[in-house]
Design a protein around this motif. Structure first.
Motif, mmCIF file in Angstrom:
data_model
loop_
_atom_site.group_PDB
_atom_site.id
_atom_site.type_symbol
_atom_site.label_atom_id
_atom_site.label_comp_id
_atom_site.label_asym_id
_atom_site.label_seq_id
_atom_site.Cartn_x
_atom_site.Cartn_y
_atom_site.Cartn_z
ATOM 1 N N LEU A 178 0.815 -1.213 0.000
ATOM 2 C CA LEU A 178 0.000 0.000 0.000
ATOM 3 C C LEU A 178 0.848 1.263 0.000
ATOM 4 O O LEU A 178 0.304 2.368 -0.086
ATOM 5 N N SER A 179 2.160 1.125 0.090
ATOM 6 C CA SER A 179 3.021 2.292 0.222
ATOM 7 C C SER A 179 3.692 2.702 -1.080
ATOM 8 O O SER A 179 4.255 3.788 -1.164
ATOM 9 N N ALA A 180 3.663 1.835 -2.079
ATOM 10 C CA ALA A 180 4.369 2.052 -3.353
ATOM 11 C C ALA A 180 5.884 2.104 -3.155
ATOM 12 O O ALA A 180 6.612 2.544 -4.028
ATOM 13 N N SER A 181 6.353 1.668 -1.997
ATOM 14 C CA SER A 181 7.806 1.626 -1.756
ATOM 15 C C SER A 181 8.183 0.310 -1.099
ATOM 16 O O SER A 181 9.140 0.247 -0.331
ATOM 17 N N GLY A 182 7.413 -0.730 -1.393
ATOM 18 C CA GLY A 182 7.658 -2.024 -0.783
ATOM 19 C C GLY A 182 8.827 -2.748 -1.425
ATOM 20 O O GLY A 182 9.534 -2.213 -2.284
ATOM 21 N N THR A 183 9.013 -3.981 -1.012
ATOM 22 C CA THR A 183 10.103 -4.810 -1.517
ATOM 23 C C THR A 183 9.682 -5.495 -2.808
ATOM 24 O O THR A 183 8.622 -6.109 -2.873
ATOM 25 N N GLU A 184 10.503 -5.383 -3.836
ATOM 26 C CA GLU A 184 10.188 -6.054 -5.096
ATOM 27 C C GLU A 184 10.414 -7.557 -4.959
ATOM 28 O O GLU A 184 11.425 -8.001 -4.415
ATOM 29 N N VAL A 185 9.449 -8.309 -5.470
ATOM 30 C CA VAL A 185 9.531 -9.770 -5.465
ATOM 31 C C VAL A 185 9.070 -10.275 -6.828
ATOM 32 O O VAL A 185 8.402 -9.567 -7.582
ATOM 33 N N THR A 186 9.434 -11.501 -7.108
ATOM 34 C CA THR A 186 8.908 -12.185 -8.283
ATOM 35 C C THR A 186 7.697 -12.994 -7.842
ATOM 36 O O THR A 186 7.784 -13.797 -6.895
ATOM 37 N N PHE A 187 6.588 -12.785 -8.525
ATOM 38 C CA PHE A 187 5.321 -13.398 -8.132
ATOM 39 C C PHE A 187 4.636 -13.892 -9.390
ATOM 40 O O PHE A 187 4.261 -13.114 -10.253
ATOM 41 N N PHE A 188 4.531 -15.210 -9.519
ATOM 42 C CA PHE A 188 4.023 -15.821 -10.742
ATOM 43 C C PHE A 188 4.797 -15.320 -11.967
ATOM 44 O O PHE A 188 4.226 -15.033 -13.016
ATOM 45 N N GLY A 189 6.111 -15.225 -11.793
ATOM 46 C CA GLY A 189 6.974 -14.915 -12.922
ATOM 47 C C GLY A 189 7.117 -13.458 -13.271
ATOM 48 O O GLY A 189 7.872 -13.126 -14.178
ATOM 49 N N GLU A 190 6.405 -12.562 -12.586
ATOM 50 C CA GLU A 190 6.515 -11.128 -12.855
ATOM 51 C C GLU A 190 6.859 -10.392 -11.577
ATOM 52 O O GLU A 190 6.651 -10.893 -10.471
ATOM 53 N N ARG A 191 7.337 -9.164 -11.752
ATOM 54 C CA ARG A 191 7.748 -8.369 -10.605
ATOM 55 C C ARG A 191 6.564 -7.600 -10.032
ATOM 56 O O ARG A 191 5.741 -7.055 -10.756
ATOM 57 N N THR A 192 6.501 -7.597 -8.706
ATOM 58 C CA THR A 192 5.550 -6.770 -7.992
ATOM 59 C C THR A 192 6.208 -6.344 -6.695
ATOM 60 O O THR A 192 7.357 -6.683 -6.430
ATOM 61 N N ARG A 193 5.478 -5.585 -5.883
ATOM 62 C CA ARG A 193 5.992 -5.172 -4.578
ATOM 63 C C ARG A 193 5.100 -5.734 -3.490
ATOM 64 O O ARG A 193 3.872 -5.741 -3.604
ATOM 65 N N MET A 194 5.729 -6.184 -2.417
ATOM 66 C CA MET A 194 5.006 -6.629 -1.235
ATOM 67 C C MET A 194 5.593 -5.939 -0.008
ATOM 68 O O MET A 194 6.778 -5.555 -0.013
ATOM 69 N N PRO A 195 4.801 -5.766 1.033
ATOM 70 C CA PRO A 195 5.300 -5.041 2.210
ATOM 71 C C PRO A 195 6.390 -5.826 2.938
ATOM 72 O O PRO A 195 6.229 -7.016 3.212
ATOM 73 N N PRO A 196 7.500 -5.174 3.278
ATOM 74 C CA PRO A 196 8.571 -5.858 4.006
ATOM 75 C C PRO A 196 8.329 -5.875 5.512
ATOM 76 O O PRO A 196 9.133 -6.470 6.245
ATOM 77 N N GLY A 197 7.260 -5.241 5.976
ATOM 78 C CA GLY A 197 7.017 -5.133 7.408
ATOM 79 C C GLY A 197 7.060 -6.443 8.170
ATOM 80 O O GLY A 197 7.712 -6.520 9.228
ATOM 81 N N PRO A 198 6.371 -7.515 7.692
ATOM 82 C CA PRO A 198 6.432 -8.771 8.437
ATOM 83 C C PRO A 198 7.861 -9.284 8.627
ATOM 84 O O PRO A 198 8.224 -9.748 9.714
#
Length: 319
Positions: free
Chosen positions: A208-228
């Motif tokens: 939700l921050s647009a500054s999360g950690t980039e990950v590969t998800f189903f073969g493409e790049r997205t961002r997920m929160p690094p908080g956990p």
């Protein structure tokens, strides 16, 4: 052409309408007999699905990544089932405040709960990280009712404020401590709860921050929160992914996955990146098994959020 004032008026009108509709849902649906509520939910879902609005079309685009070999008919069937699953979430959520403890305890059947119990028995804090699968509110109510374990969560601020207040009151009524995602010191409160051996539950498949950690998800790049991941590093809490799904029975299913371990090497950011990718991989496995129960009607992948950015090499490969 509508000016800024007209757009803002339209936004406020839409916000008030949303608030009124959610209020009607919590005030009316919970009074219906359960079979009636189930049929109503399916009818609403089918009606929304047939209109082919923005949310339904985005859901199909997301599902095309999850099931890359699906043809148009398969995707259409999946999106219809997905909207029914999504409306099941809402119908259950509207009714949860009047469910008995027995109904809540019997409404969720998680597997491998020993991962959770082992961490709690060791006196560690626990971070439960979930994707938007199934009914995470029911899972939370089950934790509070069946395990007698209070926990803290974080919620996105909604507009209007009255709608946000409705959701907070609803979740507090289910036994949750709710912190706002913005405008406060949520991270510090979560860390204190975990250091005291408490539990934190976070829906963590969308940044939700647009500054999360980039990950590969189903073969493409997205961002997920690094908080956990960062919370686990700083507090020593166990980071447990959980996936949820519906089957044909009224009982929701789920699985508590083994803990995501903190890497031995690397700085905090590097460790968070490795752990967040590990979370994404577990989420992807659960979503691939039950794609119709993934309630992601928003743009998620960077290629959709920023169409000018090309997808990563190998974007059609699944994880």
């Amino acid at each position: 052409m509508r000016g800024p004032g007209g757009r803002r008026l339209a936004e406020r009108t839409g916000e008030r309408l949303s608030d009124a509709l959610y209020g009607l849902g919590w005030g009316t649906v919970k009074k219906l007999p359960e079979p009636v509520a189930v049929r109503l939910g399916q009818t609403i879902a089918d009606t929304v699905w047939k209109r082919r609005g923005t949310g339904v079309l985005q859901l199909e685009r997301n599902l095309a990544r999850v099931v890359p070999d699906a043809g148009p008919e398969r995707l259409t069937a999946l999106s219809r089932a997905g909207m029914r699953s999504y409306m099941r979430y809402w119908m259950e959520s509207f009714r949860l405040p009047v469910w008995s403890e027995e109904r809540i305890s019997g409404g969720f059947a998680p597997k491998d709960v020993h991962h959770l119990m082992e961490a709690l028995s060791a006196g560690r804090g626990v971070i439960i990280a979930l994707p938007h699968l199934g009914n995470w509110d029911l899972a939370g109510a089950w934790v509070n009712t069946a395990l007698r374990m209070p926990f803290t969560t974080v919620m996105e601020r909604l507009k209007p404020e009255s709608l946000y207040d409705r959701f907070v009151a609803y979740r507090v009524g289910l036994g949750m401590e709710v912190l706002p995602h913005t405008g406060g010191s949520a991270f510090g409160v979560l860390a204190r709860r975990l250091r005291a051996g408490g539990m934190v539950c976070l829906v963590a498949d969308r940044d939700l921050s647009a500054s999360g950690t980039e990950v590969t998800f189903f073969g493409e790049r997205t961002r997920m929160p690094p908080g956990p991941a960062i919370l686990a590093q700083q507090t020593g809490a166990a980071l447990l992914p959980v996936t949820l799904w519906f089957d044909r029975s009224p009982v929701m299913q789920g699985r508590v996955h083994p803990p995501i371990e903190v890497p031995d090497s690397g700085n905090r950011r590097e460790k968070a990146s490795v752990m967040t990718q590990a979370l994404a991989d577990v989420f992807a496995g659960g979503i691939a098994e039950h794609p119709e129960d993934w309630h992601m009607l928003q743009r998620l992948w960077l290629a959709d959020l920023d169409p000018a950015k090309p997808p990563a090499e190998g974007a059609r490969e699944t994880t």
